[in-house]
Motif scaffolding. Structure first.
Motif, mmCIF file in Angstrom:
data_model
loop_
_atom_site.group_PDB
_atom_site.id
_atom_site.type_symbol
_atom_site.label_atom_id
_atom_site.label_comp_id
_atom_site.label_asym_id
_atom_site.label_seq_id
_atom_site.Cartn_x
_atom_site.Cartn_y
_atom_site.Cartn_z
ATOM 1 N N UNK B 215 58.049 42.955 7.307
ATOM 2 C CA UNK B 215 59.417 42.444 7.366
ATOM 3 C C UNK B 215 59.507 41.216 8.275
ATOM 4 N N UNK B 218 59.539 37.540 6.985
ATOM 5 C CA UNK B 218 60.758 36.900 6.455
ATOM 6 C C UNK B 218 61.454 36.045 7.498
ATOM 7 N N UNK B 219 61.147 36.298 8.773
ATOM 8 C CA UNK B 219 61.950 35.692 9.829
ATOM 9 C C UNK B 219 61.333 34.445 10.459
ATOM 10 N N UNK B 222 62.301 30.688 5.700
ATOM 11 C CA UNK B 222 62.403 31.149 4.316
ATOM 12 C C UNK B 222 61.550 30.306 3.362
#
Ligand SMILES: Nc1ncnc2c1ncn2[C@@H]1O[C@H](COP(=O)(O)OP(=O)(O)OP(=O)(O)O)[C@@H](O)[C@H]1O
Ligand SMILES: Nc1ncnc2c1ncn2[C@@H]1O[C@H](COP(=O)(O)OP(=O)(O)O)[C@@H](O)[C@H]1O
Ligand code: SF4
Ligand code: SF4
Ligand SMILES: [Mg+2]
Ligand SMILES: [Mg+2]
Lengths: 336, 332
Positions: B215, B218-219, B222
C-alpha cells in the motif's frame, strides 16, 4: 506436564521508570490492563509509547536502567509477578510466561545451533527429560511448517527471517507456557510470511488454550489476529476494547488519528492523513495534563492540567476528557 | 535516468538448509527509473529485491546484462569511474538494528558525512551542525533528544529515521529505499512517504522503493511504476494503481491477499489467493517459477516458462485473470 489452563492477567496502576541523566522518568505511568483468559490481546501505539516496556513487565523483566516502581501484575497461578524474585522468577519465565523478544530474529546465539540453545533452555529450567523436550520442539516446528530436525541442527545464519521468528515462537512455547507474549512477531517479514506466522499464532493459541499478548506497531497485524485491542500513548493505555469496535468506531482522538494514517490499498490516497507532530519521548512527556494534547484536535482547557483517567463505556475503556459524554455521532461518521 | 537490461545475478552457495545449490537471485531483470521518477519493487523475502537495490547502488556486482546511468553503460567503466557514478545513489539500509554503529552517538554518526559535505561545499562547521538538526527534523524526530544519544537508547522506529537522515546527508540523486518505512510508525510512515514524494518533486531525486507493504507504494507519487518480482523474475509490471487494483498474475494476487485486513473498517477481497505451499528455493526451475505454489497451474505451466508480455501493464503468466483480492470498505 503442568495443568492446561489459560491464565487471566490484571495489570494495575503499573509504573515503570528509566534512569536518565535528568533523573528517573516514567515510561509507564499508572497503566491498567486486563487480559481475559483465553483471548488474544494486541497492544498498538507509536514507537516509544511503552509497548515493549509493558510487555517486559509481564515477566518482571524490565532491565536496568529501568525498574518497576509501582503497581502490580497479577497472573492467575503465579500471583503478583512484580513481587517474584530469584529462582521463582526465573522459573516463571519460560515455564508459565513464554516470551518472544522484539527483534527475535537477531536474538538467537549465532555460535550455537538452535538445538543446543534449546538444550541450554531446558537445563536452565531443570527439565529432566531432555529428549522429550527435543521431541516437543520438533513437533512444534513441524506444526509451523518447518522441518524440525533440520532447523534444530541449523545455526541462526542458515535460517531466513521467517524461520527465525518461528524458532522464537517455538522457544516461547516449548516449556508449555500458557501465557505467551510476542513483541513485534512479524515486523520486517514479508506479507506472505507474516500471514503464515499470524495464522500459526492463531492456531497454536486455540489448540493450546493460551492467553496471548501481541505487541505491534502495525494496526493491520493487530486487526488480523486479536480479540481485544489496547492503544498506548506516552506510557498510558488510552483506549482498550474489542478489536472490531475499537477499529470500527474509535473514540480516543489518538486512535482515530492512527487509523486514519494507515496507508491503504484502495480508496483516495488523500484520505489517509499523517498524524501531525510526533510522539513524546521520555523527556518530553508532559508532567501534568493529557499526554496527547500537543497533537489533539479536540484539546480543551482542562486537558492542559488534568490527566484524563481511563473510564469504562460498556466493553470499552477510554482516557479522554472529550469522551465523557455519549459519542458524538457527527465526529464519528467518517470512521464508521 | 537509470536503466537495467537483462540483469542477472547468481550467488554460489555452499550446502545448507536454504539451498545447497546456487541461487539465481536475478534472472534477466529489465527496469527503467526516470529522473525524479519512482519505481517500486515488491515480492517475498529472498526474491531478489535487495540484490537489485544493491546492484543499482553499486554495492554488488552482476553477472550479465547492463546498467546504464544517464546514458553511460557501467560495464565498460573502470572501477573508479564506476564508483563516481554510483556515489550519486544512496542506499537506505533495511535493518535499523545493524545499520547504525552502536559505539557512536547520533551526533557522531551524522557529523562525519556532514563535515565532509561542508568542506566540499565550502560551508562552515556551524552549517554541518545546523544541517544535522534540519535533517532529523525532516524525518520527524526531535534533534535535541536524539543527537546526544546512542542507537541502543532509541526505540526501533527512531533508529530507522536516523538511518534515513544519514542517507540524506550527501544530497543523493537516487535513493534506494529498501524496506525503509516498514519499521516506522504508521503515523510517521505517511510523513516519510510524503517526504520521498517531496524530494522527487523539489529536488528531482529518483526513488527505487523496495517494500513488503504494498500500500505504501501508492503514496510516493501517482506516476510510479510497480514491479512484482518472484525468484528473480519480474512477473508483473505496470502503473502502481493499475497493478494494485487490477492484478492479473496469481503471484501478485497472493501478495495482495496476504495484506492484513482492517477488520471493523474493511472486509477481505472475495477472491483472495493463497499459495498452495511455502516458498522453497529448491522448487523446480523448469516451467513457471511460481507453478509449484500456484492454485491455477496447468500442465503447460510446469514445462514452459512464461515471459513478461505487454507494454504498459505486463505480466508473465499463461492464465492471467483479474481477481478481487484487495480488501473493500466494510460499509460498501
Ligand atoms: N534502556 C533504556 N534507557 C532509557 N530509556 C529507555 C530504555 N528503554 C526504553 N526507554 C524509553 O522508554 C520509552 C518506552 O520504550 P519502549 O521500548 O517500551 O517503547 P515501544 O513502544 O516498545 O517502542 P517501539 O515501537 O519503538 O519498540 C521510550 O521513551 C524509550 O526511549
Ligand atoms: N551474499 C549472498 N550470498 C549468497 N546468497 C545470497 C546473498 N545475498 C542474497 N542471497 C540470496 O539471493 C536471493 C535473493 O536475496 P535478496 O536479494 O536479499 O532478496 P529480497 O531482498 O527480495 O529478500 C535469496 O535466495 C538469498 O538467500
Ligand atoms: S483529554 Fe483532551 S487533549 Fe487529551 S485526547 Fe482527550 S480531548 Fe485530546
Ligand atoms: S503461468 Fe501457470 S503456474 Fe505460472 S502463475 Fe500463471 S497460472 Fe500460475
Ligand atoms: Mg518495542
Ligand atoms: Mg531484502
Amino acid at each position: 506436564m503442568t495443568e492446561s489452563f489459560a491464565p487471566g492477567v490484571r495489570v494495575q496502576d503499573l509504573t515503570v521508570v528509566y534512569r536518565t541523566p535528568v533523573g528517573e522518568l516514567p515510561a509507564l505511568a499508572g497503566v491498567g490492563l486486563t487480559l481475559a483468559p483465553g483471548t488474544i490481546t494486541g497492544i498498538v501505539g507509536e514507537s516509544g509509547s511503552g509497548k515493549s516496556t509493558l510487555a517486559l513487565s509481564l515477566l518482571n523483566a524490565v532491565q536496568p536502567p529501568g525498574r518497576i516502581s509501582g503497581g502490580s501484575v497479577e497472573i492467575d497461578g503465579l500471583g503478583d509477578v512484580v513481587r517474584l524474585t530469584g529462582d521463582d522468577l526465573r522459573r516463571a519465565r519460560g515455564r508459565q510466561v513464554g516470551y518472544v523478544f522484539q527483534a527475535a530474529q537477531n536474538s538467537l546465539n549465532p555460535l550455537k545451533t538452535v538445538g543446543k540453545q534449546l538444550l541450554d533452555l531446558g537445563r536452565s529450567h531443570d527439565v529432566a527429560d531432555l529428549p522429550a523436550l527435543l521431541r516437543e520442539a520438533r513437533a512444534l516446528l513441524g506444526r509451523m511448517g518447518l522441518d524440525g530436525g533440520r532447523v534444530l541442527d541449523s545455526y541462526q545464519h542458515e535460517l531466513s527471517g521467517g524461520m527465525r521468528q518461528r524458532v522464537g515462537i517455538m522457544l516461547a512455547l516449548v516449556l508449555n507456557a500458557h501465557l505467551v507474549v510476542l513483541d513485534e512477531p512479524t515486523t520486517a517479514l514479508d506479507m506472505i510470511t507474516q500471514a503464515t506466522i499470524l495464522r500459526i499464532v492463531k492456531e497454536v493459541h486455540r489448540e493450546r488454550g493460551l492467553t496471548t499478548l501481541i505487541v505491534t506497531h502495525d494496526i493491520g497485524v493487530a486487526a488480523e489476529v486479536t480479540d481485544s485491542l489496547a492503544v498506548m500513548y506516552g506510557g498510558r493505555v488510552v483506549e482498550h476494547g474489542p478489536t472490531m469496535d475499537v477499529l470500527g468506531s474509535p473514540r480516543h482522538p489518538y486512535t482515530r488519528g492512527l487509523i486514519r494514517a494507515i496507508p491503504r490499498l484502495s480508496g483516495d490516497i488523500g484520505e489517509a492523513t499523517a498524524l501531525p507532530g510526533r510522539p513524546p519521548t521520555l523527556g518530553t512527556i508532559p508532567a501534568e495534563g493529557c499526554v496527547f494534547r500537543e497533537r489533539c484536535p479536540l484539546r480543551m482547557a482542562v486537558c492542559d492540567t488534568v490527566d484524563p483517567a481511563p473510564a469504562a463505556y460498556g466493553e470499552r475503556t477510554v482516557a479522554c476528557h472529550a469522551v465523557g459524554r455519549p459519542v458524538n455521532l457527527a465526529v464519528r461518521k467518517e470512521y464508521v | 535516468m537509470i536503466t537495467g537490461t537483462g540483469v542477472t545475478k547468481t550467488y554460489r552457495q555452499r550446502g545448507n538448509l536454504l539451498g545447497g545449490r546456487d541461487v539465481q537471485a536475478l534472472r534477466g531483470v529489465d527496469f527503467a527509473i526516470e529522473k525524479g521518477g519512482a519505481v517500486t519493487f515488491i515480492g517475498e523475502s529472498g526474491c531478489g529485491k535487495t540484490t537489485l537495490g544493491r546492484i543499482v547502488a553499486g554495492l554488488e556486482t552482476y553477472d550479465s546484462g547492463e546498467i546504464v546511468i544517464d546514458g553511460t553503460p557501467m560495464s565498460g567503466l573502470r572501477h573508479r569511474q564506476r564508483q563516481a557514478h554510483f556515489r550519486r545513489v544512496q542506499l537506505i539500509h533495511q535493518d535499523p538494528y545493524s545499520a547504525l554503529n552502536p559505539t557512536r552517538t547520533i551526533h557522531q554518526t551524522l557529523h562525519a558525512p556532514l563535515a565532509l559535505r561542508a568542506r566540499q561545499k565550502g560551508r562552515s562547521k556551524a552549517w554541518a551542525e545546523e544541517r544535522a538538526r534540519e535533517l532529523l527534523t525532516l524525518v520527524g524526530i526531535d534533534p535535541g533528544y536524539v543527537l546526544p544519544r546512542y542507537p541502543h537508547q532509541l526505540s526501533g522506529g527512531m533508529r530507522q529515521r536516523v538511518v534515513i537522515a544519514r542517507a540524506l546527508t550527501v544530497d543523493p540523486e537516487v535513493l534506494v529505499a529498501d524496506e525503509s518505512v516498514s519499521m516506522i510508525d504508521v503515523s510517521l510512515r505517511l510523513g516519510i512517504l510524503a517526504l520521498l514524494k517531496d524530494l522527487r518533486e523539489r529536488l528531482n531525486v529518483s526513488v527505487l522503493f523496495i517494500t513488503h507493504d504494498i500500500a505504501t507504494a501508492r503514496y510516493i507519487g501517482d506516476d510510479g511504476e510497480l514491479y512484482v518480482i518472484y525468484r528473480g523474475q519480474v512477473v508483473e509490471r505496470g502503473p502502481t494503481e493499475a497493478v494494485i487494483s487490477e492484478p492479473v498474475h496469481p503471484y501478485t494476487q497472493a501478495l495482495l491477499s496476504a495484506i492484513p485486513v482492517l477488520r471493523g473498517v474493511e472486509r477481505p477481497g472475495a477472491e483472495r489467493v493463497v499459495p498452495t505451499e511455502a516458498l522453497d528455493e529448491r522448487h523446480a526451475d523448469t516451467g513457471c517459477l511460481f507453478a509449484r505454489r500456484c492454485p491455477f497451474r496447468t500442465e503447460r505451466c510446469e514445462s514452459e516458462r512464461p515471459s513478461l508480455e505487454g507494454t504498459v501493464h505486463g505480466h508473465a503468466c499463461y492464465h492471467p485473470q483479474p481477481r478481487a483480492v484487495i480488501p473493500v470498505e466494510a460499509s460498501a
